[in-house]
Write a protein that holds these residues in place. Sequence first.
Motif, short mmCIF file in Angstrom:
data_model
loop_
_atom_site.label_atom_id
_atom_site.label_comp_id
_atom_site.label_asym_id
_atom_site.label_seq_id
_atom_site.Cartn_x
_atom_site.Cartn_y
_atom_site.Cartn_z
N PHE A 58 -3.09 61.23 70.72
CA PHE A 58 -3.29 60.48 69.34
C PHE A 58 -4.55 59.81 69.46
O PHE A 58 -5.28 59.60 68.69
N GLN A 59 -4.69 59.08 70.81
CA GLN A 59 -5.79 58.48 71.07
C GLN A 59 -7.14 58.99 70.92
O GLN A 59 -8.49 58.66 70.87
N GLU A 60 -7.14 60.48 71.30
CA GLU A 60 -8.11 61.16 71.61
C GLU A 60 -8.78 61.78 70.54
O GLU A 60 -10.12 62.13 70.54
N GLN A 61 -8.22 62.23 69.43
CA GLN A 61 -8.75 62.65 68.28
C GLN A 61 -7.59 62.35 67.00
O GLN A 61 -6.83 61.83 67.28
N ILE A 83 2.42 53.91 67.03
CA ILE A 83 1.37 54.41 66.22
C ILE A 83 1.12 53.68 65.07
O ILE A 83 0.08 53.49 64.67
N ARG A 84 2.19 53.20 64.71
CA ARG A 84 2.07 52.36 63.39
C ARG A 84 1.35 50.87 63.82
O ARG A 84 0.99 50.25 62.77
N VAL A 136 -1.16 56.94 59.55
CA VAL A 136 -1.12 58.49 59.36
C VAL A 136 0.27 58.66 59.01
O VAL A 136 1.19 58.28 59.48
N PRO A 137 0.52 59.86 58.35
CA PRO A 137 1.62 60.36 57.70
C PRO A 137 2.65 60.80 59.08
O PRO A 137 2.19 61.51 60.05
N VAL A 138 3.95 60.38 59.18
CA VAL A 138 4.70 60.55 60.14
C VAL A 138 6.08 61.24 59.69
O VAL A 138 6.69 60.84 58.80
#
Length: 222
Positions: free
Chosen positions: A41-44, A67-68, A73-75
């Motif tokens: 998630f950090q890379e792209q 992530i939040r 981003v939708p999860v």
Amino acid sequence: MKNILIVEDELDIQELLCAYLQEAGYQTVTAGDGVTALALFQEQPFDLVLLDIMLPKIDGFGVCELIRRQSQVPVLMLTALDAEEQQLRGFGLEIDDYVTKPFSMPILLEKIRAVLRRSAGAEPDNRLRYRDLAIDPDTREAVLDGRVLDLTTREFDLLYTFLHAPGRVFTREMLLARLWGYDFYGDERVVDSHIKNLRHKLGRNYIETVRGVGYRAAKPDP
């Protein structure tokens, strides 16, 4: 092309999700544990995260919380945990939807599309039309010559699957995996029974048998 991060530690489910979503036109990246998912998630950038809860290293709740802290981003949580407490915990972390296993692949795909539409702020017409038949996956209605058909959940899923890819042949095994779930161990002839009932309700030859292979949407009349 929308990029979806699939976080799932069961390889067979991971492969099924990848194949189905790629066929539907999405790009997919997979992770088998929470630590790998966060690193990816950090890379792209991703347009949606499909997230299991029971994961090695960091569980899905932990992944979602991290992530939040940095993204809206939708999860969409996809898990075998179906208790109300767990679902409420997920929504408390601002997930967009919660789907329990076993699941229907067509329904999951429509949930993904709906979440992506909401995140983009658009609501396009998502209906499928074939001859005199119109199918609305949002309302789950099938209308033939202005008449709403009384279809079961499985009949609607079958019809949508065929009309979403007209001309493509689906084997019984493919239909079982998509609609009944990856862990279905019953008689594959259950597909024949549902298609027989569906044909009767349609009253027309919209679904044809490909002898020795499977079924497909019938070719339009000349």
